[in-house]
Motif scaffolding. Structure first.
Motif: not given
Length: 342
Positions: A275-280, A257-263, A232-241, A250-254
């Protein structure tokens, strides 16, 4: 101790000879399954004590079509979602006085194949199986041929086994609709492994919501992860670049999503304003994050419990439904910003 000097385990025939009765009489006494005169009953019980006889539980349970122990294969107990499924399995088994033999391939140096062979050696009466790969190793097919196996959380294509799953597609569609309803059009998806049924179902649900809102599903970038926080951390960095930075992930599990929030936090982005973020999954930690994570709640404990009751049905020669589909619900919290200006 050599094999020659190792004490021989007493058999039901030994008990019968020691008590001077027939084998069927011993069976009647030990299983309480038939009338036996008090004097003969006492002789049998005394012989069993003297010989330290213990019945073969596996054989008895096979004959009675009940279980004494079941197995569970689960990828990782550090994942709270998997642990909640395992707790459901344990609770259902405990209610029937059944032991659970747990195999966690990710926690040992042995491969899943080797661990499953070990499980076979335990002579379990059936297995609840949670796949982390969308497939089953050869040893697991041997398990399915020798006794009942029930899949939980994942379905495996081409495998004719009963499954207990949640309605991932519906949950994904609804959480994506929540993001869209809050005005977001620049969206990126951090999806799960393409080989997994859950990831496929969630992606299908997201795409249905996009199409229903007039957003071309093919225009929404999908970055594939492995359901782990680091991904989640790595892919958020790529998505937001990206040149056109998404306003929502939209993250396919929590965990992702936690990794994306950390990034986002480490890169100075405000959530949910930037950035808005949701999990599953709706793990217990989801409501403790800042901001509190909007997520799709899966009934993890109930899935484990239901899978175990389905397994008992199979062991007791009842025919369960091929698939049990449990409902999901969106838990709306504060991780999605309304950019409609309302």
């Amino acid at each position: 101790m050599t094999s020659e000097s190792k004490p021989k385990r007493a058999t039901i025939k030994d008990v019968a000879e020691h008590a001077g009765v027939s084998v069927s009489t011993v069976s009647y006494v030990l299983n309480d399954s038939g009338p036996v005169a008090p004097e003969r009953r006492n002789r049998v019980l005394n012989a069993a004590r003297v010989l330290q006889y213990s019945p073969n539980e596996s054989a008895r349970n096979l004959k009675r079509r009940t279980a004494s122990r079941i197995g569970m294969v689960i990828p990782d107990l550090t994942n709270q979602f998997f642990a909640m499924i395992a707790e459901g399995v344990h609770q259902a088994a405990s209610a029937h006085d059944v032991l659970v033999v747990l195999v966690v391939p990710g926690s040992a140096e042995q491969s899943e194949e080797e661990q499953t062979r070990l499980l076979r050696s335990q002579r379990v009466d059936g297995v609840v199986y949670l796949s982390s790969t969308g497939s089953m190793p050869a040893a697991s097919y041997e398990l399915a041929r020798s006794g009942p196996v029930v899949l939980v959380d994942e379905q495996i294509p081409g495998v004719d086994l009963p499954a207990v799953v949640s309605d991932s597609r519906k949950g994904a569609r609804e959480v994506a609709q929540h993001v869209i309803d809050n005005g977001h059009r620049r969206i990126a998806v951090i999806g799960g492994p393409e080989s997994l049924w859950t990831a496929q179902q969630r992606l299908a649900g997201y795409r249905e919501a996009f199409a229903g809102a007039g957003i071309d599903p093919d225009s929404v970038p999908v970055l594939v992860g492995d359901y782990r926080q680091d991904a989640g951390y790595e892919l958020a960095s790529r998505a937001l670049a990206a040149d056109i930075e998404p306003t929502a992930l939209i993250c396919a599990n929590d965990l992702m999503a936690v990794g994306a929030m950390e990034y986002c936090r480490n890169s100075g982005r405000r959530m949910p304003n930037d950035v808005s973020i949701v999990g599953f999954d709706d793990l217990p930690l989801s409501s403790l994050l800042t901001p509190r994570l909007t997520s799709v709640r899966q009934p993890a404990h109930d899935m484990g419990y239901r899978a175990t009751t389905v397994l008992f049905d199979l062991i007791e020669n009842r025919t369960p439904a091929p698939m049990s589909l449990l409902p999901t619900t969106v838990q709306v919290r504060s991780s999605v910003c309304d950019i409609n200006g309302a």
